[in-house]
Design a protein around this motif. Structure first.
Motif, mmCIF file in Angstrom:
data_model
loop_
_atom_site.group_PDB
_atom_site.id
_atom_site.type_symbol
_atom_site.label_atom_id
_atom_site.label_comp_id
_atom_site.label_asym_id
_atom_site.label_seq_id
_atom_site.Cartn_x
_atom_site.Cartn_y
_atom_site.Cartn_z
ATOM 1 N N ALA A 92 30.593 57.397 49.861
ATOM 2 C CA ALA A 92 29.607 56.399 50.282
ATOM 3 C C ALA A 92 28.188 56.900 50.050
ATOM 4 O O ALA A 92 27.316 56.141 49.601
ATOM 5 N N ALA A 93 27.938 58.174 50.360
ATOM 6 C CA ALA A 93 26.602 58.741 50.156
ATOM 7 C C ALA A 93 26.239 58.771 48.675
ATOM 8 O O ALA A 93 25.099 58.472 48.298
ATOM 9 N N LEU A 94 27.200 59.132 47.831
ATOM 10 C CA LEU A 94 26.952 59.162 46.382
ATOM 11 C C LEU A 94 26.644 57.763 45.859
ATOM 12 O O LEU A 94 25.745 57.584 45.026
ATOM 13 N N LEU A 95 27.373 56.766 46.335
ATOM 14 C CA LEU A 95 27.130 55.391 45.886
ATOM 15 C C LEU A 95 25.782 54.879 46.377
ATOM 16 O O LEU A 95 25.032 54.242 45.623
ATOM 17 N N LEU A 96 25.465 55.139 47.634
ATOM 18 C CA LEU A 96 24.169 54.706 48.161
ATOM 19 C C LEU A 96 23.016 55.393 47.461
ATOM 20 O O LEU A 96 21.938 54.809 47.285
ATOM 21 N N ASN A 97 23.237 56.620 47.056
ATOM 22 C CA ASN A 97 22.187 57.372 46.360
ATOM 23 C C ASN A 97 21.845 56.758 45.009
ATOM 24 O O ASN A 97 20.747 56.959 44.490
ATOM 25 N N GLU A 98 22.787 56.004 44.442
ATOM 26 C CA GLU A 98 22.557 55.387 43.138
ATOM 27 C C GLU A 98 21.866 54.030 43.241
ATOM 28 O O GLU A 98 21.468 53.463 42.234
ATOM 29 N N VAL A 99 21.753 53.502 44.478
ATOM 30 C CA VAL A 99 21.127 52.191 44.668
ATOM 31 C C VAL A 99 19.614 52.337 44.575
ATOM 32 O O VAL A 99 19.011 53.155 45.277
ATOM 33 N N GLN A 188 14.992 67.967 42.096
ATOM 34 C CA GLN A 188 14.994 66.897 41.106
ATOM 35 C C GLN A 188 14.839 67.404 39.679
ATOM 36 O O GLN A 188 15.235 66.727 38.724
ATOM 37 N N SER A 189 14.290 68.603 39.530
ATOM 38 C CA SER A 189 14.133 69.153 38.177
ATOM 39 C C SER A 189 15.485 69.436 37.535
ATOM 40 O O SER A 189 15.607 69.455 36.307
ATOM 41 N N LEU A 190 16.508 69.629 38.360
ATOM 42 C CA LEU A 190 17.848 69.843 37.817
ATOM 43 C C LEU A 190 18.357 68.583 37.125
ATOM 44 O O LEU A 190 19.019 68.664 36.084
ATOM 45 N N TYR A 191 18.052 67.414 37.696
ATOM 46 C CA TYR A 191 18.433 66.160 37.051
ATOM 47 C C TYR A 191 17.668 65.963 35.747
ATOM 48 O O TYR A 191 18.235 65.482 34.759
ATOM 49 N N GLU A 192 16.395 66.316 35.759
ATOM 50 C CA GLU A 192 15.592 66.177 34.549
ATOM 51 C C GLU A 192 16.134 67.069 33.439
ATOM 52 O O GLU A 192 16.222 66.654 32.270
ATOM 53 N N ALA A 193 16.531 68.283 33.805
ATOM 54 C CA ALA A 193 17.106 69.186 32.814
ATOM 55 C C ALA A 193 18.440 68.659 32.301
ATOM 56 O O ALA A 193 18.752 68.774 31.107
ATOM 57 N N TRP A 202 27.418 60.185 35.395
ATOM 58 C CA TRP A 202 28.665 60.798 35.841
ATOM 59 C C TRP A 202 28.607 62.313 35.700
ATOM 60 O O TRP A 202 29.006 63.055 36.592
ATOM 61 N N LYS A 203 28.084 62.797 34.567
ATOM 62 C CA LYS A 203 27.959 64.244 34.357
ATOM 63 C C LYS A 203 26.953 64.852 35.329
ATOM 64 O O LYS A 203 27.141 65.973 35.814
ATOM 65 N N GLN A 204 25.887 64.114 35.615
ATOM 66 C CA GLN A 204 24.910 64.613 36.586
ATOM 67 C C GLN A 204 25.545 64.748 37.973
ATOM 68 O O GLN A 204 25.279 65.710 38.699
ATOM 69 N N THR A 205 26.385 63.786 38.318
ATOM 70 C CA THR A 205 27.065 63.847 39.620
ATOM 71 C C THR A 205 27.987 65.056 39.697
ATOM 72 O O THR A 205 28.021 65.773 40.710
ATOM 73 N N LEU A 206 28.734 65.293 38.622
ATOM 74 C CA LEU A 206 29.702 66.395 38.606
ATOM 75 C C LEU A 206 29.032 67.761 38.597
ATOM 76 O O LEU A 206 29.486 68.695 39.273
ATOM 77 N N PRO A 211 27.656 70.053 43.202
ATOM 78 C CA PRO A 211 27.350 71.466 43.515
ATOM 79 C C PRO A 211 26.212 71.613 44.521
ATOM 80 O O PRO A 211 26.234 72.515 45.368
ATOM 81 N N GLY A 212 25.218 70.716 44.463
ATOM 82 C CA GLY A 212 24.120 70.767 45.419
ATOM 83 C C GLY A 212 24.553 70.409 46.827
ATOM 84 O O GLY A 212 23.977 70.877 47.814
ATOM 85 N N MET A 213 25.577 69.567 46.943
ATOM 86 C CA MET A 213 26.097 69.168 48.252
ATOM 87 C C MET A 213 27.157 70.134 48.781
ATOM 88 O O MET A 213 27.531 70.048 49.957
ATOM 89 N N MET A 214 27.637 71.027 47.938
ATOM 90 C CA MET A 214 28.777 71.858 48.312
ATOM 91 C C MET A 214 28.547 72.695 49.572
ATOM 92 O O MET A 214 29.480 72.832 50.381
ATOM 93 N N PRO A 215 27.367 73.276 49.799
ATOM 94 C CA PRO A 215 27.185 74.035 51.048
ATOM 95 C C PRO A 215 27.420 73.212 52.302
ATOM 96 O O PRO A 215 28.102 73.654 53.232
#
Length: 299
Positions: A92-99, A188-193, A202-206, A211-215
């Motif tokens: 749900a958080a991943l989907l809301l983040n894309e809105v 956010q610079s990780l997404y830009e890279a 999809w690749k950005q999410t994976l 990985p950023g949410m893993m902790p």
């Protein structure tokens, strides 16, 4: 600490005093009743004059024919709730983040948060109506596809599934708050890279988002271990019936029936103490795991 500093903090300690008093009265003073687990307790004699019988209540508890199934039901239902309670909020958080539309995002968040603030007394009545095999909306919908009515709250096979699904529906919206907060902390610079490297959403999410949410995912997972025996008394109590005791009866409802309905106070206290000791061990273990794998410590 200087005297001046102590006087400055004194009002803060006074503000804590009501909470400390309530905790002592309702959490620590009642612990004296644990001695009933080792007594043949009789209300007329009280805990000071009831007969001391040692571990007989625990032996009786372990010899009960349905205790094993009750323990298994508690663990099984709680584990399924923990798994669903981790996976669904993350999705749900991943989907809301894309809105991108702020108004639509806030509206959806409000809608999915709302059930968390309703008690199981209210939701129990709602689910009994909508899951009714004769007039419930769910079975009427299934009827359009030629599926025979299902007695979700009276079928021993469907009842645990109903508990897990309804509990997840009630609480997943509130759980997304943690993961949405974790998403805001990702650089956010990780997404830009990743975009420069040709990665799609999809690749950005994976490779960036998860990985950023893993902790925080690791932290929430290990901390949930302490709730392995907490399958949800309020929910089960409001939805179950004798027809589903074989798969829906949990430790808390078992204690309620033995202690308050059958007046076997010593046995009920023994069962409750058994659960509390195991839960305490699991909580200590989960805190150690949280410290080891997520760098989180309560104390």
């Amino acid at each position: 600490m200087s005297w001046k500093k102590r006087m400055q903090e004194f009002p803060l300690h006074i503000m804590l005093l009501p909470g400390v008093i309530l905790t002592l009265l309702f959490s620590y003073v009642p612990m004296a009743g644990i001695v009933m687990a080792f007594q043949k307790f009789q209300p007329s004699k009280g805990i000071f004059h009831s007969k001391w019988i040692g571990l007989e209540n625990f032996n009786y508890m372990l010899d009960l024919p349905n205790f094993t199934s009750v323990l298994w039901n508690s663990v099984y239902i709680a584990v399924l709730k923990i798994i669903a309670g981790l996976i669904v909020p993350i999705i749900a958080a991943l989907l809301l983040n894309e809105v991108s539309k702020a108004f639509f995002k806030r509206t959806v968040q409000t809608i999915i948060y709302f059930p968390h603030f309703l008690s199981w007394v209210i939701l129990g009545g709602i689910f009994i109506d909508i899951l009714s095999p004769s007039s419930g909306l769910v079975n009427e919908f299934l009827g359009f596809f030629g599926i025979k009515p299902i007695f979700f709250l009276g079928n021993e096979h469907w009842f645990p599934v109903t508990l897990v699904v309804s509990d997840t529906w009630k609480n997943f919206g509130y759980g997304t708050i943690v993961y949405l907060a974790a998403l805001t902390g990702i650089d956010q610079s990780l997404y830009e890279a990743a975009v420069v490297d040709g990665a799609g959403r999809w690749k950005q999410t994976l490779h960036v988002t998860l990985p950023g949410m893993m902790p925080i995912i690791t932290l929430m997972t290990v901390l949930s271990l302490g709730n392995v025996l907490n399958a949800g008394f309020e929910q089960v109590f409001n939805l179950y019936s004798p027809m589903v005791y074989s798969t829906g009866d949990i430790i808390d409802t078992f204690v309620y029936r033995i202690g308050l309905l059958d007046a076997q106070y010593g046995v009920a206290t023994a069962v409750g103490l058994f659960k509390s000791v195991i839960s305490f061990v699991l909580i200590v273990l989960s805190n150690k795991l949280a410290n080891k794998y997520a760098g989180y410590r309560v104390f």
